[in-house]
Scaffold this motif. Structure first.
Motif, PDB file in Angstrom:
ATOM      1  N   CYS A  91       0.802  -1.223   0.000  1.00 55.59           N
ATOM      2  CA  CYS A  91       0.000   0.000   0.000  1.00 55.59           C
ATOM      3  C   CYS A  91       0.834   1.272   0.000  1.00 55.59           C
ATOM      4  O   CYS A  91       0.364   2.315   0.453  1.00 55.59           O
ATOM      5  CB  CYS A  91      -0.937   0.012   1.204  1.00 55.59           C
ATOM      6  N   HIS A  92       2.068   1.198  -0.431  1.00 60.87           N
ATOM      7  CA  HIS A  92       2.910   2.398  -0.435  1.00 60.87           C
ATOM      8  C   HIS A  92       2.543   3.297  -1.614  1.00 60.87           C
ATOM      9  O   HIS A  92       2.385   2.804  -2.732  1.00 60.87           O
ATOM     10  CB  HIS A  92       4.383   1.998  -0.537  1.00 60.87           C
ATOM     11  N   ASP A 166       7.132  10.874  -2.114  1.00 54.73           N
ATOM     12  CA  ASP A 166       6.737   9.484  -2.330  1.00 54.73           C
ATOM     13  C   ASP A 166       7.045   8.635  -1.099  1.00 54.73           C
ATOM     14  O   ASP A 166       7.724   7.604  -1.165  1.00 54.73           O
ATOM     15  CB  ASP A 166       7.437   8.906  -3.564  1.00 54.73           C
ATOM     16  N   VAL A 167       6.524   9.059   0.045  1.00 56.90           N
ATOM     17  CA  VAL A 167       6.768   8.355   1.301  1.00 56.90           C
ATOM     18  C   VAL A 167       5.439   8.032   1.973  1.00 56.90           C
ATOM     19  O   VAL A 167       4.404   8.641   1.682  1.00 56.90           O
ATOM     20  CB  VAL A 167       7.629   9.197   2.270  1.00 56.90           C
ATOM     21  N   SER A 168       5.480   7.057   2.865  1.00 66.72           N
ATOM     22  CA  SER A 168       4.351   6.784   3.748  1.00 66.72           C
ATOM     23  C   SER A 168       4.577   7.517   5.064  1.00 66.72           C
ATOM     24  O   SER A 168       5.694   7.940   5.374  1.00 66.72           O
ATOM     25  CB  SER A 168       4.213   5.278   3.999  1.00 66.72           C
ATOM     26  N   VAL A 169       3.521   7.653   5.857  1.00 70.17           N
ATOM     27  CA  VAL A 169       3.590   8.395   7.119  1.00 70.17           C
ATOM     28  C   VAL A 169       2.993   7.549   8.234  1.00 70.17           C
ATOM     29  O   VAL A 169       1.974   6.869   8.041  1.00 70.17           O
ATOM     30  CB  VAL A 169       2.835   9.742   7.031  1.00 70.17           C
ATOM     31  N   PRO A 203      -4.413   5.421   0.975  1.00 71.29           N
ATOM     32  CA  PRO A 203      -5.208   4.655   1.943  1.00 71.29           C
ATOM     33  C   PRO A 203      -4.703   4.793   3.380  1.00 71.29           C
ATOM     34  O   PRO A 203      -3.533   5.106   3.616  1.00 71.29           O
ATOM     35  CB  PRO A 203      -5.066   3.205   1.460  1.00 71.29           C
ATOM     36  N   ILE A 204      -5.615   4.560   4.299  1.00 70.72           N
ATOM     37  CA  ILE A 204      -5.282   4.416   5.715  1.00 70.72           C
ATOM     38  C   ILE A 204      -5.021   2.928   5.980  1.00 70.72           C
ATOM     39  O   ILE A 204      -5.807   2.081   5.575  1.00 70.72           O
ATOM     40  CB  ILE A 204      -6.457   4.881   6.609  1.00 70.72           C
ATOM     41  N   VAL A 205      -3.908   2.627   6.649  1.00 65.86           N
ATOM     42  CA  VAL A 205      -3.601   1.234   7.002  1.00 65.86           C
ATOM     43  C   VAL A 205      -3.533   1.130   8.527  1.00 65.86           C
ATOM     44  O   VAL A 205      -2.572   1.595   9.141  1.00 65.86           O
ATOM     45  CB  VAL A 205      -2.280   0.759   6.380  1.00 65.86           C
TER      46      VAL A 205
END
Length: 273
Positions: A91-92, A166-169, A203-205
């Motif tokens: 999901c990245h 292009d990162v996740s948080v 998306p929220i994970v």
């Protein structure tokens, strides 16, 4: 090397005393925890120039996280089991939300934190010595809310930075540590993570870690080795979501996480006060 011998002798003395005193055992394990944090931070700082050269500076947090996890696994005897871990990489980019219980959450983060993932923090932290310097080196995202700026506008600006890098948080949507004596529970969620995901259209994970009570309890001076179970829930898409729906989605996410928290948490052991 004489200092190392004295340190080992002192630790051995504490280990012996720990057999007779819960507080001494707690203190010794806290010292080990601090040592692990120092080792991990040093590894992150040393790795930063190489990560920048490779244009992978956002993985600085990953280096620190994994170093911290493997050192705590040796010194504290805490291991982590993750169910459905592959969802974190599939999901990245995304916004990950996890429950927040104790400072030992860092052990969980040490194992679960993916590459190319950053932390969202208040801008004032960027000016702190060492911590702020490392966060800048790791390309973390800093937010600062102006007097006339709404929360939505602030996270809209942060979402542009998330997309550009292009990162996740990673987020703790409770905002602070939730301590519950009766049974595992969650504090009410704050909207920030959901606003960020909404504006970034990612998306929220949800990531749920079991109740820490049997492994760590500050109020009772309790700390013990063991295994932490983590469950990664299915991603919650933000495509087609309206901003006015975010409160409903936030509360539904909290309900899902609370249900899973109770499911994966073992029965609490009796710890004398």
């Amino acid at each position: 090397m004489h200092w190392l011998i004295w340190v080992l002798l002192f630790d051995g003395f504490l280990a012996l005393c720990s057999q007779f005193s819960r507080k001494i055992n707690y203190t010794r394990r806290l010292l080990h925890y601090t040592l692990c944090a120092i080792v991990a931070s040093t590894a992150g700082i040393l790795a930063s120039p190489f990560l920048w050269a490779a244009k992978q500076q956002a993985s600085g947090n990953w280096v620190v996280a994994r170093t911290f996890y493997y050192t705590t696994r040796v010194l504290l005897g805490i291991s982590v089991e993750i169910e459905d871990e592959e969802l974190l990489t599939k999901c990245h980019p995304c916004v990950m939300v996890g429950n927040h219980q104790t400072m030992f959450d860092l052990v969980m983060l040490g194992r679960v934190f993916p590459k190319k993932t950053v932390i969202l923090a208040k801008k004032v932290l960027s000016y702190y010595p060492f911590v702020g310097w490392f966060m800048r080196l790791s390309d973390d995202i800093f937010i600062s809310r102006g007097n006339k700026q709404s929360a939505s506008d602030m996270f809209k600006r942060a979402s542009r930075e998330l997309q550009a890098k292009d990162v996740s948080v990673w987020f703790f949507p409770e905002g602070t540590r939730g301590r519950f004596e009766g049974e595992p529970d969650l504090l009410p969620f704050k909207l920030g993570a959901f606003l960020l995901a909404y504006h970034a259209k990612v998306p929220i994970v949800p990531v749920v870690v079991m109740d820490f009570y049997n492994l760590y309890n500050k109020r009772r001076f309790w700390s013990a080795p063991g295994t932490l179970k983590i469950k990664v829930l299915k991603p919650i898409p933000m495509d087609g979501v309206r901003e006015e729906d975010l409160n409903t989605i936030m509360n539904q996410t909290r309900d899902l996480m609370l249900s899973e928290l109770k499911k994966i948490s073992p029965p609490r052991i009796a710890i004398d006060a």
